[in-house]
Motif scaffolding. Structure first.
Motif, PDB file in Angstrom:
ATOM      1  N   THR A  57      11.334   7.445   0.361  1.00 16.15           N
ATOM      2  CA  THR A  57      11.148   6.903  -0.993  1.00 16.15           C
ATOM      3  C   THR A  57       9.933   5.994  -1.033  1.00 16.15           C
ATOM      4  OG1 THR A  57      12.640   5.065  -0.505  1.00 16.15           O
ATOM      5  CG2 THR A  57      13.604   7.023  -1.524  1.00 16.15           C
ATOM      6  N   ALA A  58       9.315   5.937  -2.203  1.00 12.71           N
ATOM      7  CA  ALA A  58       8.131   5.095  -2.393  1.00 12.71           C
ATOM      8  C   ALA A  58       8.535   3.760  -2.999  1.00 12.71           C
ATOM      9  CB  ALA A  58       7.129   5.793  -3.303  1.00 12.71           C
ATOM     10  N   SER A  59       7.633   2.790  -2.862  1.00 15.10           N
ATOM     11  CA  SER A  59       7.853   1.486  -3.483  1.00 15.10           C
ATOM     12  C   SER A  59       7.703   1.611  -4.998  1.00 15.10           C
ATOM     13  CB  SER A  59       6.842   0.480  -2.933  1.00 15.10           C
ATOM     14  OG  SER A  59       6.858  -0.709  -3.689  1.00 15.10           O
ATOM     15  N   ARG A  60       8.591   0.979  -5.727  1.00 14.37           N
ATOM     16  CA  ARG A  60       8.513   1.035  -7.191  1.00 14.37           C
ATOM     17  C   ARG A  60       7.319   0.263  -7.721  1.00 14.37           C
ATOM     18  NH1 ARG A  60      14.761   0.292  -9.365  1.00 14.37           N
ATOM     19  NH2 ARG A  60      15.614   2.191  -8.392  1.00 14.37           N
ATOM     20  N   GLN A  61       6.874  -0.736  -6.976  1.00 18.26           N
ATOM     21  CA  GLN A  61       5.755  -1.539  -7.439  1.00 18.26           C
ATOM     22  C   GLN A  61       4.407  -0.866  -7.147  1.00 18.26           C
ATOM     23  OE1 GLN A  61       8.372  -2.859  -5.660  1.00 18.26           O
ATOM     24  NE2 GLN A  61       9.306  -3.797  -7.493  1.00 18.26           N
ATOM     25  N   SER A  62       4.201  -0.480  -5.871  1.00 20.93           N
ATOM     26  CA  SER A  62       2.893   0.065  -5.476  1.00 20.93           C
ATOM     27  C   SER A  62       2.824   1.584  -5.543  1.00 20.93           C
ATOM     28  CB  SER A  62       2.555  -0.386  -4.061  1.00 20.93           C
ATOM     29  OG  SER A  62       3.491   0.147  -3.129  1.00 20.93           O
ATOM     30  N   ARG A  63       3.970   2.257  -5.593  1.00 23.59           N
ATOM     31  CA  ARG A  63       4.043   3.720  -5.557  1.00 23.59           C
ATOM     32  C   ARG A  63       3.513   4.269  -4.238  1.00 23.59           C
ATOM     33  NH1 ARG A  63       7.834   4.162  -9.216  1.00 23.59           N
ATOM     34  NH2 ARG A  63       7.249   3.137 -11.172  1.00 23.59           N
ATOM     35  N   ASN A  64       3.503   3.433  -3.200  1.00 24.94           N
ATOM     36  CA  ASN A  64       3.083   3.873  -1.878  1.00 24.94           C
ATOM     37  C   ASN A  64       4.309   4.178  -1.027  1.00 24.94           C
ATOM     38  OD1 ASN A  64       0.399   3.512  -2.529  1.00 24.94           O
ATOM     39  ND2 ASN A  64       0.291   1.450  -1.648  1.00 24.94           N
ATOM     40  N   GLN A  82       0.874   2.206   4.774  1.00 27.00           N
ATOM     41  CA  GLN A  82       1.176   2.543   3.384  1.00 27.00           C
ATOM     42  C   GLN A  82       0.291   3.708   2.958  1.00 27.00           C
ATOM     43  OE1 GLN A  82       1.429  -0.643   0.583  1.00 27.00           O
ATOM     44  NE2 GLN A  82       2.046  -2.151   2.135  1.00 27.00           N
ATOM     45  N   GLU A  90       0.911   7.902  -2.985  1.00 29.30           N
ATOM     46  CA  GLU A  90       1.764   9.054  -3.300  1.00 29.30           C
ATOM     47  C   GLU A  90       0.951  10.337  -3.468  1.00 29.30           C
ATOM     48  OE1 GLU A  90       3.774   8.371  -6.948  1.00 29.30           O
ATOM     49  OE2 GLU A  90       1.963   7.820  -8.057  1.00 29.30           O
TER      50      GLU A  90
END
Length: 504
Positions: free
Chosen positions: A384-391, A347, A350
């Motif tokens: 694309t990044a995770s919406r929760q972690s922004r990773n 992970q 961003e």
């Protein structure tokens, strides 16, 4: 505190020296003589420092070394090939070949279901197929025989009909004119013969009465008359037939023959039309054979499906069933994983993702294997990044020759974003003035030279100097707070070498 103490001592020494020089000038007058006397007093004063005392410092030589800019990442070990095996047919489990950790090969039977009912279904399907093939063979044979017989029978019956119709036409129509003329001539001829025979008989009869001829001769002429009369009657009958046609009995017989011939033709045509039905029977029989073949194939496939095989080379990671249990389609019975396809699912924040790209090296450490280092390489950066972690998720391929890495292990790594050989200086040498990063360099004659650095890659203990310092130059790492550009310095022995070694 040490840098502050040295700086204070140097300032006090300079102040005392300046006071002594001023006092000497006032008492001794000007000129060289006064300066010499003042200098002699200063020099002779116990404990007084020199007018240009050097600042004590420690230095370390700037060196060339490999520098890296890394992006720290964390994540888990995962596997590209992880398979949950479930049966395709319902049935009782009779054998499970292995437990957790057991290695399996692709195509190996790992779970076996009961096959008794499935084998019976295969035998029944094969028997039905044989029966369908027999019916097809019989239908084909009947169709071929019927086709050959029907075509020949229709043609034969039509020929017989033509013959009967010709006979009927002949029976119905009178003879031709030429035939009638021949019959009339025959009547006239036989009439003449009869009249001659009758005249001969009458003449000889008179001769016999007169005794001029014998009775035997008369008998011959009587016979000749009778024969001539019969011939005349026959000729007259043939003339009647030629004029009026055949007898009604013959016509009725010919008509009956024609009717029978027509019926025979119709029957033959009906039989010929039945060939289409027989062909349809052949088509239906062939469809039944195809259906039987499909049933056999399906039954055999169901039998094969009872032997659950591994689709990959790997190990059993979880055993979810035991012999004797009832398995249903879609319910997992084993979980397999291919350890040769494991990877590090890292992970990346961003803020650092723009520094990560495919092909970069990634040293990886796993908590479960302390002291071991695995070197991977970035294979793919998910878009694309995770919406929760922004990773962002980054896939790092790692060789796993020893099969030490297992899915689910926690791992840490550093993506090597940049790597090159550069000139480095310790962070202890850095000064920040007016938004600039500067260092003091011990120049010629132990004079302090203030340099402005262009900083490149930064590490925990050192920074890369892209410009401002060359490899081998000595930078001040202690005492630089009391230095000024061009000021004198004295290098303390002992500490510099240790600091240099630590920096390297």
């Amino acid at each position: 505190m040490k840098r502050t103490k040295n700086f204070t001592t140097a300032v006090l020494a300079l102040g005392v020296g300046a006071s002594l020089v001023a006092a000497g000038c006032a008492r001794g007058g000007g000129g060289a003589e006064g300066e010499a006397k003042a200098g002699a007093r200063t020099a002779g004063a116990p404990g007084a420092p020199a007018a240009a005392e050097a600042t004590p410092v420690r230095v370390v030589a700037a060196t060339q070394r490999l520098v890296r800019r890394t992006v720290p990442v964390t994540g888990s070990i995962a596997a590209l090939q992880s398979v949950d095996l479930s049966p395709k047919v319902a049935g009782k489990i009779v054998r499970v070949n292995g437990r957790e950790g057991t290695a399996v090969r692709r195509g190996q039977v790992v779970v076996q279901q009961d096959t008794e009912d499935l084998r019976t279904e295969v035998q029944q399907a094969e028997a039905n197929l044989q029966a369908a093939r027999a019916r097809l063979s019989q239908a084909v044979t009947q169709a071929r025989v019927a086709a050959s017989v029907s075509v020949g029978e229709v043609e034969n019956q039509r020929q017989l009909l033509r013959q009967a119709e010709a006979a009927l036409a002949l029976a119905r129509r009178p003879q031709r004119t030429q035939e009638i003329s021949v019959a009339e001539n025959a009547v006239r001829r036989e009439q003449a013969n009869y009249e001659r025979a009758r005249a001969d008989r009458e003449r000889y009869a008179g001769l016999v009465r007169e005794g001029a001829a014998a009775q035997s001769v008369l008998d011959q002429y009587v016979t000749q008359e009778r024969v001539a009369r019969a011939a005349l009657d026959s000729a007259r009958q043939q003339l009647d037939i030629a004029r009026t046609g055949g007898r009604q009995e013959d016509i009725r017989t010919a008509e009956a023959n024609v009717a029978r011939a027509r019926l025979a033709v119709n029957n033959a045509i009906t039989n010929l039309q039945q060939n289409q039905v027989r062909n349809e029977e052949v088509t239906a029989a062939r469809a039944a054979v195809a259906q039987g073949q499909a049933a056999v194939t399906f039954a055999r496939q169901q039998l094969a499906n009872a032997s659950i095989r591994s689709p990959i080379d790997g190990v059993i990671s979880e055993r979810l069933t035991e012999p004797g249990q009832q398995a249903t389609p879609g319910q997992p019975v084993l979980r397999l994983v291919a350890l040769s396809t494991v990877y590090f699912e890292a992970q990346v924040p961003e803020t650092d993702i723009r520094s990560v790209r495919a092909g970069l090296s990634v040293p990886v450490r796993v908590n479960a294997l302390p002291g071991r280092m695995f070197t991977g390489r970035v294979a793919r950066v998910l878009p694309t990044a995770s919406r929760q972690s922004r990773n962002f998720l980054v896939r790092v391929n790692i060789p796993n020759a020893g099969r030490l890495l297992r899915p689910g292990m926690y791992a840490r790594g550093e993506v090597v974003a940049e790597e090159r050989t550069g000139t480095v200086v310790p962070k202890d040498a850095l000064l920040s003035r007016d938004g600039k990063t500067q260092v003091f360099v011990a120049g010629a004659g132990n004079k302090a030279e203030l340099r402005t650095l262009r900083v490149g890659i930064q590490a925990r203990d050192f920074v890369e100097a892209l410009s401002g310092v060359r490899a081998g130059e000595r930078v001040v790492v202690a005492g630089q707070d009391a230095l000024a550009d061009g000021g004198a310095l004295t290098i303390q022995a002992g500490g510099g070498e240790q600091q240099a070694a630590a920096a390297e």
